[in-house]
Write a protein that holds these residues in place. Structure first.
Motif, short mmCIF file in Angstrom:
data_model
loop_
_atom_site.label_atom_id
_atom_site.label_comp_id
_atom_site.label_asym_id
_atom_site.label_seq_id
_atom_site.Cartn_x
_atom_site.Cartn_y
_atom_site.Cartn_z
N PRO A 40 0.84 -1.20 0.00
CA PRO A 40 0.00 0.00 0.00
C PRO A 40 0.88 1.25 0.00
O PRO A 40 1.84 1.32 0.76
CB PRO A 40 -0.79 -0.11 1.31
N MET A 41 0.58 2.20 -0.86
CA MET A 41 1.42 3.40 -0.98
C MET A 41 0.73 4.58 -0.29
O MET A 41 -0.26 5.11 -0.79
CB MET A 41 1.66 3.72 -2.45
N SER A 42 1.25 4.98 0.87
CA SER A 42 0.67 6.14 1.55
C SER A 42 1.23 7.41 0.95
O SER A 42 0.50 8.34 0.62
CB SER A 42 1.02 6.13 3.04
N HIS A 43 2.55 7.43 0.80
CA HIS A 43 3.19 8.64 0.27
C HIS A 43 3.94 8.33 -1.00
O HIS A 43 4.55 7.28 -1.13
CB HIS A 43 4.13 9.23 1.31
N VAL A 44 3.87 9.26 -1.93
CA VAL A 44 4.51 9.06 -3.22
C VAL A 44 6.03 9.14 -3.06
O VAL A 44 6.76 8.41 -3.72
CB VAL A 44 4.03 10.13 -4.21
N PHE A 45 6.47 10.01 -2.19
CA PHE A 45 7.91 10.14 -1.95
C PHE A 45 8.24 9.41 -0.65
O PHE A 45 7.39 9.30 0.23
CB PHE A 45 8.32 11.60 -1.80
N VAL A 54 8.79 9.57 2.53
CA VAL A 54 8.72 10.61 3.57
C VAL A 54 9.00 9.97 4.93
O VAL A 54 8.45 8.92 5.25
CB VAL A 54 7.32 11.24 3.61
N VAL A 63 9.58 14.08 10.35
CA VAL A 63 10.35 15.32 10.29
C VAL A 63 10.48 15.83 11.72
O VAL A 63 9.48 16.11 12.37
CB VAL A 63 9.64 16.36 9.41
#
Lengths: 491, 97
Positions: free
Chosen positions: B53-58, B60, B63
């Motif tokens: 499952p892809m939550s974030h494209v980059f 991440v 932070v």
């Protein structure tokens, strides 16, 4: 010359040259607002007093040589989901009808530092949920090219204001096409940047993994300048990306020689209006004549983007909008029995139909028993959509297609069938899922005079390619730089 | 319509979503949600086995910043939009007896 026919950058140049004062430009926009608002309803709030005061301040800065930005003194309109300190920010919802933020969105602060004069806040679909600006709690906005039609959405007020000269440029937000689709319907240029390029701090959240702020204007040059101004790394947005390649103005070159552009066959199938198709393919020919290499290909996954989007966006919305509880800000119901009843009643009275529909769908797909089948399935689909784009961008610099399958529909026809309205976002939605940048550029009109938009899509962080190709097209004989509804450069 | 939403389900969703629906709204919601789920079920045509499952494209990551207060002690501003307030706090209906 009519001041209102100037693009943002052209106006900025004339202000700097002393040919037009900031007050003259601001007054011209305010006059146009007075003239057009009774019909168009592009704005929720017009801050006449604040704008004029600010105009004089900025003029003083310019006179002292303290405002170097090309946008110094140029009046702007902001979508009403961008927080502005002390100025009503409603998201076009009853639940925020009295909300005056105590801070300003980072993107807006970046504009203010550049000397922007804020005219007011523009109408939108409630919480950016909709494709026509008809779900606004403050009435629909009309399309300036034909007032029987919608301006698109959800940034319909921003696009209508830009197209009609009620401002010189605007900011919008794009979660599934909300900058590009209304830009297409209103015949203006709208750019959705790569996810993370513009800080979302102070943007009232809809689908946080998809939302991105971007420029709406009457030229590609304007969009490049605005993007360069609003893009910034911001530690207050944990998804903000520190980019080093933000000199978007450098991409304003009329040169597409050798650029490889792919046209997805699956964007030109069933459901696409013939007049839109013809305009977009003609625009592709223009780029080919100017040296681009155009090729057809199969992108794949196109029909799965909308169902995946509605699961993901609704899920995120149901979580994001749980903050509206009648306690910290916004609407609170008058009579209630206990805390939970107060929450429920405030929310039920404060949110409109489409917002409730998405909150409920989102709550459902996140609930135990359905989470894997719907939410995780959608996130896996998102990975496949990203893979399809990765394959395409290993071969092409850009993808070219229509922004929307049709021109602007008539007012009132879309809301009766939500699913059909959702299908209108078929070409824009996958771009948000994959985090990509894309631009909509006007490329003609249908037989009723309604604008058609061409969408260019680039790989992540490749806005310069978008800007270069869009600029080259705009420089051609078919380009529509500066075109305005009711303006002098129409024909 | 393949997905039939029961009264119990819409009741439960109302609790999760913190929304109070009239009988008429409930019927509309049942129909709308059923239609949407039928449409979303198209995703089942896709074989997603082995796909993360892809939550974030980059990629991440969390932070972090130094744990220093930057926007503290702003009570007056924070309360400025409160529908009801009392003694420098948000006022809510009684929650415990």
């Amino acid at each position: 010359m009519d001041i209102l026919d100037l693009t943002a950058v052209d106006l900025g140049r004339k202000i700097k040259a002393g040919e037009i004062t900031v007050r003259e430009a601001t007054e011209a926009a305010l006059r146009q607002i007075k003239r057009r608002e009774p019909v168009l309803n592009s704005y929720v709030t017009v801050d006449e007093e604040g704008a004029l005061k600010r105009a004089d301040q900025v003029q003083e800065q310019i006179d002292k040589g303290e405002a170097a930005s090309p946008l110094a003194g140029v009046p702007v309109a902001l979508k009403d989901n961008l927080c502005t300190e002390g100025i009503l920010t409603t998201c076009s919802s009853k639940i925020l009808a009295n909300f005056k933020p105590t801070y300003t969105a980072e993107a807006v602060i970046n504009l203010q530092k550049a000397g922007a004069v804020v005219l007011g806040k523009t109408n939108m679909d409630e919480f950016a949920m909709g494709s026509t600006t008809e779900t606004s709690a403050f009435g629909a906005t009309k399309n300036p090219w034909n007032e029987d039609h919608v301006p698109g959405g959800s940034s319909g007020g921003s696009c209508s204001a830009v197209a009609s000269g009620e401002c010189f440029y605007a900011l919008g937000s794009d979660t599934g096409g909300s900058i590009r689709q209304p830009s297409s319907f209103c015949g203006v240029v709208g750019l959705k940047p790569t996810y993370g390029t513009v800080s979302r701090y102070g943007l009232i959240a809809y689908g946080s993994s998809l939302d991105q702020i971007g420029p709406i204007a009457r030229s590609v040059e304007d969009c490049a300048v605005i993007l360069e101004t609003i893009a910034s790394y911001d530690f207050k947005d944990s998804t903000s990306v520190a980019r080093k390649d933000k000199d978007f103005l450098s991409a304003l070159a009329d040169d597409v020689k050798g650029m490889k552009i792919g046209i997805p066959r699956d964007y030109f199938g069933e459901g696409l209006d013939k007049e839109v198709r013809d305009c977009v393919l003609k625009a592709a020919e223009v780029l080919k004549d100017r040296g681009a290499v155009i090729e057809e290909f199969d992108l794949g996954m196109v029909k799965y983007a909308i169902p995946a989007y509605y699961v993901i966006a609704s899920a995120e919305a149901s979580s994001n909008l749980s903050r509206f509880d009648g306690v910290k800000y916004g609407y609170r119901t008058k009579e209630y029995e206990g805390l939970h009843h107060m929450y429920k009643k405030s929310r039920s009275e404060g949110f409109g139909e489409e917002v409730k529909r998405r909150i409920m769908l989102g709550s459902f797909v996140l609930s135990s028993g359905y989470y894997d089948a719907y939410y995780l399935k959608a996130l896996r689909t998102k990975a496949l959509i990203k893979n399809a784009f990765d394959r395409a961008f290993s071969r092409y610099d850009l993808i070219l297609g229509p922004t929307a399958p049709s021109t602007a529909p008539k007012l009132g026809v879309s809301l009766s069938d939500p699913l059909k309205m959702y299908l209108g976002d078929i070409y824009t939605i996958s771009v948000n899922l994959a985090g990509l940048p894309a631009i909509s550029v006007p490329c003609g009109q249908d037989s009723r005079g309604l604008p058609v938009g061409m969408q260019l899509i680039a790989d992540c962080f490749q806005e310069k390619k978008l800007i270069r190709a869009a600029y080259a097209y705009e420089q051609s004989d078919d380009g529509q730089r500066g075109r305005r509804a009711g303006g002098q450069r129409n024909e | 319509m393949a997905n039939i939403i029961s009264d119990e389900t819409i009741e439960y969703v109302g609790i999760l979503a913190k929304l109070e629906l009239s009988e008429e709204e409930k019927e509309t919601a049942k129909r709308d949600m059923g239609r949407m789920l039928d449409y979303i079920d198209q995703l089942n045509e896709l074989d997603t086995s082995g796909i993360e499952p892809m939550s974030h494209v980059f990629p991440v990551n969390n932070v972090f910043r130094e744990d220093v207060v930057t926007q503290g002690d702003d009570r007056e501003n924070m309360l400025r939009n409160a529908p009801e307030q009392k003694d420098g706090a948000f006022k809510v209906p009684k929650t415990v007896e």
